[in-house]
Design an enzyme around this catalytic site. Structure first.
Site, PDB file in Angstrom:
ATOM      1  N   GLN A 237      43.983 127.743 109.091  1.00  0.00           N
ATOM      2  CA  GLN A 237      44.016 129.176 109.388  1.00  0.00           C
ATOM      3  C   GLN A 237      45.276 129.528 110.174  1.00  0.00           C
ATOM      4  O   GLN A 237      45.658 130.680 110.259  1.00  0.00           O
ATOM      5  CB  GLN A 237      42.765 129.595 110.168  1.00  0.00           C
ATOM      6  CG  GLN A 237      41.495 129.519 109.341  1.00  0.00           C
ATOM      7  CD  GLN A 237      40.248 129.953 110.099  1.00  0.00           C
ATOM      8  OE1 GLN A 237      39.257 129.240 110.110  1.00  0.00           O
ATOM      9  NE2 GLN A 237      40.267 131.131 110.715  1.00  0.00           N
ATOM     10  N   ARG A 384      33.549 133.765 112.666  1.00  0.00           N
ATOM     11  CA  ARG A 384      33.668 135.153 112.223  1.00  0.00           C
ATOM     12  C   ARG A 384      33.498 136.136 113.383  1.00  0.00           C
ATOM     13  O   ARG A 384      32.703 137.082 113.321  1.00  0.00           O
ATOM     14  CB  ARG A 384      32.667 135.477 111.130  1.00  0.00           C
ATOM     15  CG  ARG A 384      33.150 136.679 110.328  1.00  0.00           C
ATOM     16  CD  ARG A 384      32.333 136.957 109.117  1.00  0.00           C
ATOM     17  NE  ARG A 384      32.954 138.015 108.351  1.00  0.00           N
ATOM     18  CZ  ARG A 384      32.996 138.053 107.035  1.00  0.00           C
ATOM     19  NH1 ARG A 384      32.471 137.091 106.332  1.00  0.00           N
ATOM     20  NH2 ARG A 384      33.558 139.073 106.418  1.00  0.00           N
TER      21      ARG A 384
END
Lengths: 806, 157
Positions: A237, A384
């Site tokens: 990421q 998240r």
């Protein structure tokens, strides 16, 4: 102008810029099986690595014998901590200032910890090799319950820290203590509680769970001995951070490390950190001189890389009799597992948990967080959500419902009474944040009107009477959640990762024919950056988004950025994109002024080019400007049309939303039915409403999973009992409710396009809405707080304890 | 987890006791036992193949007899390592009561613990599997003895 001249609307539509429901361009390859993921990387002579893992949660390693494994056909090498010590890589630094074993050094501290790395010609041979490695363990008592971690007789987990009374975040009080973090004014808060008419106190747990992306963590490392270069394909990421970390710990010059993150099948925080697999694959490639692939299986992913949550929050609210909050006091016991590998900005050991005052105007508040070690996997990632924001939202949103119940007040009314008012923004919270913008009352009232809140409460009252009369076996719950997020980490004044400031970046290069490429420091894992980033550029510089290619993830070509997590892409990278585009437009304006023979100030921007003010027929479009920029620029001007922007945000952004869940629970079976779920999100300026809807659907589905059953559970011996998808709840289309979405728009005043970020809001706001619905369903029978997750079995147990199971 | 049960065996208590101490009998009766070799009067090494849910693994381990009170009771304990499948350990307190000269009541209390992959994947199956295995052992044992009494040539099988 003749009839063939496109209208303004047609020109606008052709751009497919901001606000357009542009279809996702990446889906052309994803829906046809043409994505290129790490596992699709196949290099000549590539070897495969796999781990020997510990069956014990806590044990001393007496011996490791690799002789038989090395005789297994196809097995070329077996790495152990002893091998890694020769290159000083048996331990690695974590993002949280701790150190972590790469391979077990002397002892193991959690079940499935990496003990040895077997390298073979294929995965099957590696697996056979694993079976042949002989490890002798001497089991030690396992510490599973964080509440006993700081008892005098608690086992010593981290022998490497013996005698260290100072950790990365201040003093350690006990051998299993990591840090204590405090924020706020303790004295004023204590005083508010002494004077309060009403107080509540509840231990609210947010259980351990896991981001569990479809694609697990994996990499291919290839070391070229001749060039001295290391290439790493990985599910990252934050590819640039990985490159810098590798450079720092492996002592390879940063320009000789190429990190490439290809298509990623979901991240959700799982792919921010550095894992032993990456280090072992890199070392194995250096040792064998061949590329080495490491791919986690599902069990390894769930049990070894990066859990989320595991916060136990003792929550106290002080209020007046008429429901005005006067103080908030929270103590968190944070279970970090065996190593503190939380992926937070370095100065924030509990992330941005101090957003825990939520959407409410608390005059005073105090927060303390104690991090502790247990015999569980390390992690603590932002699943998240922005860093620990979902824990904070759950804490305050449950707390407000508990207070409403104690006051006998409607929970919506209590919230409306305590919201920060629109005119108070920018608002300074009692725990130190400056909220940029918001209009909570409007959003809440819009939600209450759309769902007919009063009608729902009437229906509930009738149903409760019917239940008492024995006419139904179902109880109805209405769960409200009004969350404020803090995303877009972050300003260099308070955010960094290992000293790297958390800016982001964009480089735009337009080609002579009026098409171009933009390279960005963020990294999509499914968010649709290739679609939305081009829309920002289209609106800013009038080149159709179809003519802009977006590229991310290759550290050799993309400008340095901190990557994608914590809903930071739009707030930070999105701003860099707009700023780079504006630099291009500024140069384009100089070119247009020269060609149209006017002063720059006499030009105005008009959708896709410049027009001379007052002379609408004198116009030069961006496509033509691109050609001119290369081939006949004004005298003295450099040819070309490109720009780079590095954006250091002045503040975080604060998206918010009003969610409501209606649920029926059968008391005899514990089975719940989500009757309705309404989600209003305010993420400021909306770049692509279709992608926002998709993000909200995905986030709500994960929130539903977490609240209603998804859990990483350890038994009392330290075994993970939810290590596969048989036991770990992953909702499919069958279980997933229907989502209703809605929005208000309160732009961020400091962001170039006013956008705030949305990917994580639904997870942050969704979990409390579900949990509040379950709690609300049972509350009339005498419950105050029921811990998550609310699966059928636990609901049934609650009903059983209440004596209402028939 | 803890389990208990009983088995009525048509054999004199002395014969039952002898069988309980005979590695060959134990090997024949322990479900999935591939080998069981005596290393001392009270210790044996064993290899047992077990299947729990999706996992099949061979466990190499030690079996030990303790608290011997012939012919009335003993404790049989075992510990096995199944490599990447994990480990299992357990013990059974076995007591014999002479109900009639030719009938012996065997009662057992078993406690068992598993760890590693079998505990992770089989958590919902472990209790029932362990119960089944314990019951199977003692019923095999009862059956074996009854048979050997009726057909003595099988005694050393």
């Amino acid at each position: 102008m003749n009839d063939m001249t496109p209208t303004r609307e047609q020109r606008e539509a052709r751009l497919e810029g901001m606000g357009c429901k542009r279809k996702r361009v990446e889906d052309v390859r994803f829906t046809q099986g043409k994505g290129q993921y790490v596992d699709d990387v196949k290099l000549p002579g590539m070897l495969h690595g796999d781990f020997v893992r510990s069956p014990h949660p806590h044990a001393r390693i007496v011996s490791i014998n690799t002789e038989k494994a090395l005789q297994v056909p196809g097995v070329l090498a077996v790495l152990t901590a002893e091998t890694l010590k020769t290159v000083n890589l048996a331990w690695m630094p974590t993002l949280a200032g701790d150190v972590q074993m790469v391979l077990a050094d002397g002892k193991v501290l959690f079940q499935n910890q990496e003990v040895a790395f077997v390298v073979a010609t294929d995965r099957y041979a590696a697996d056979d090799g694993i079976n042949a490695v002989e490890v002798e363990y001497e089991p030690l008592p396992a510490l599973v319950d964080p509440f006993t971690s700081m008892n005098d007789d608690a086992p010593v987990l981290r022998e490497d820290l013996a005698g260290k009374t100072e950790g990365a975040h201040g003093p350690r009080r006990h051998h299993n203590h990591i840090f204590e973090w405090t924020v706020g004014d303790r004295d004023l808060t204590d005083a508010a509680f002494r004077k309060a008419d009403v107080t509540i106190k509840e231990m609210i747990s947010y259980h351990r769970t896991h981001p569990s992306p479809l694609e697990t963590c994996q990499c291919v490392c290839s070391f070229d001995k001749i060039r001295g270069e290391l290439t790493i394909y990985g599910t990252f990421q934050a590819p640039h951070v990985i490159r810098t970390v590798v450079a720092l710990i492996a002592k390879i010059p940063e320009h000789k490390i190429h990190v490439i993150a290809p298509d990623i099948g979901g991240g959700f925080g799982n792919k921010v950190g550095a894992y032993p697999g990456y280090i072992c694959a890199a070392v194995a490639s250096i040792v064998t001189g061949k590329p080495v692939k490491w791919v986690e299986d599902r069990i390894e992913n769930l049990t070894a890389t990066s859990f989320a949550r595991d916060y136990h929050m003792t929550t106290e609210i002080a209020a007046t009799n008429d429901g005005k909050v006067t103080g908030l006091r929270v103590h968190v016991l944070a279970d970090h597992g065996a190593f503190d590998a939380c992926a937070d900005p370095s100065k924030w050991p509990a992330g941005f948990f101090n957003i825990v005052t939520g959407s409410y105007d608390f005059p005073v508040a105090h927060l303390s967080v104690d991090g502790v070690y247990t015999n569980k996997a390390p992690g603590g990632v932002a699943y998240r959500c922005s860093f620990r924001v979902t824990e904070a939202a759950y804490c305050i949103e449950r707390g407000m419902d508990i207070l409403a119940q104690k006051l006998g007040m409607d929970p919506a009314e209590l919230r409306l009474k305590n919201f920060v008012k629109a005119e108070q923004f920018p608002y300074n919270s009692a725990l130190g944040w400056e909220y940029d913008s918001g209009d909570y009352h409007t959003a809440m009232r819009q939600m209450m009107e759309k769902v007919d809140y009063a009608g729902l409460r009437r229906e509930q009252a009738e149903k409760r009477e019917a239940f008492k009369r024995g006419e139904t076996r179902e109880v109805m719950g209405i769960g409200i959640s009004f969350f404020t997020e803090i995303v877009g980490a972050g300003p260099s004044k308070n955010c960094d990762i290992l000293g790297i400031a958390m800016f982001d970046s964009c480089e735009i290069r337009l080609h002579p024919t009026g098409a171009g490429i933009a390279r960005v420091g963020s990294k999509s894992q499914g968010q649709g950056h290739e679609t939305t980033w081009a829309q920002i550029i289209a609106t800013e510089i009038g080149i159709p988004s179809d003519d802009i290619m977006i590229e991310e993830g290759n550290t050799d070509t993309a400008p340095y950025g901190l990557g994608t997590y914590g809903s930071r892409s739009t707030p930070v990278a999105g701003a860099a994109i707009a700023m780079a585009a504006r630099k291009i437009r500024a140069k384009a304006q100089m070119i247009a002024a020269y060609k149209l023979e006017v002063h720059e100030d006499d030009l105005e921007w008009d959708i896709d080019g410049f027009r001379v003010k007052g002379l609408p027929e004198k116009y030069l479009g961006m496509k033509d400007i691109c050609w001119i920029a290369y081939n006949s620029p004004p005298p003295g001007m450099e040819p070309g049309l490109e720009a780079v922007s590095y954006y250091d945000p002045p503040n975080m952004t604060y998206p918010f939303g009003a969610y409501l869940c209606v649920m029926d629970i059968d008391v005899d079976t514990g089975v719940y039915k989500v009757k309705r779920f309404y989600a209003l999100d305010d993420c400021g300026t909306r770049i692509n409403p279709m992608i926002i809807d998709g993000q909200v659907h995905g986030g709500l589905t994960e929130a539903f999973a977490i609240a209603m059953g998804q859990e990483i559970h350890y038994d009392e011996n330290g075994n993970v009992t939810t290590g596969s998808l048989m036991d770990f709840f992953m909702p499919t289309a069958v279980e997933t409710p229907v989502w209703e979405t809605d929005f208000t728009v309160t732009p961020s005043p400091h962001h170039p396009i006013g956008a705030k970020g949305v990917g994580e809001s639904p997870n942050v706001g969704g979990v409390p809405a579900f949990s509040n619905a379950v709690n609300d369903a049972f509350s009339f029978l005498g419950t105050t707080h029921i811990q998550m997750p609310h699966d059928y079995w636990r609901n049934w147990k609650v009903a059983k304890e209440l004596g209402v199971v028939g | 987890m803890d389990m208990n049960g009983e088995e009525r065996i048509n054999a004199p208590i002395e014969a039952v006791w002898r069988a309980l101490n005979d590695p060959q009998v134990l090997r024949a009766c322990i479900p999935g036992c591939e080998s069981l070799d005596k290393t001392s009067d009270t210790q044996m090494t064993a290899r047992v193949v077990l299947r729990i849910g999706p996992i099949k693994a061979g466990f190499d381990g030690m079996v030990e007899l303790s608290e011997l009170n012939p012919p009335n009771s003993y404790v049989i304990s075992g510990e096995g390592k199944g490599g990447i499948a994990g480990f299992a350990k357990g013990q059974a307190n076995v007591s014999l009561t002479e109900e009639e000269p030719e009938v012996t009541l065997l009662t057992y209390v078993v406690s068992a613990e598993v760890g590693g992959k079998i505990a992770q994947l089989g958590s919902r199956l472990i209790d029932s599997t362990a119960r089944k295995l314990a019951a199977q052992f003692f019923s095999n044992f009862g059956e074996h003895l009854t048979k050997t009494i009726q057909e003595p040539h099988l005694a050393s099988a």
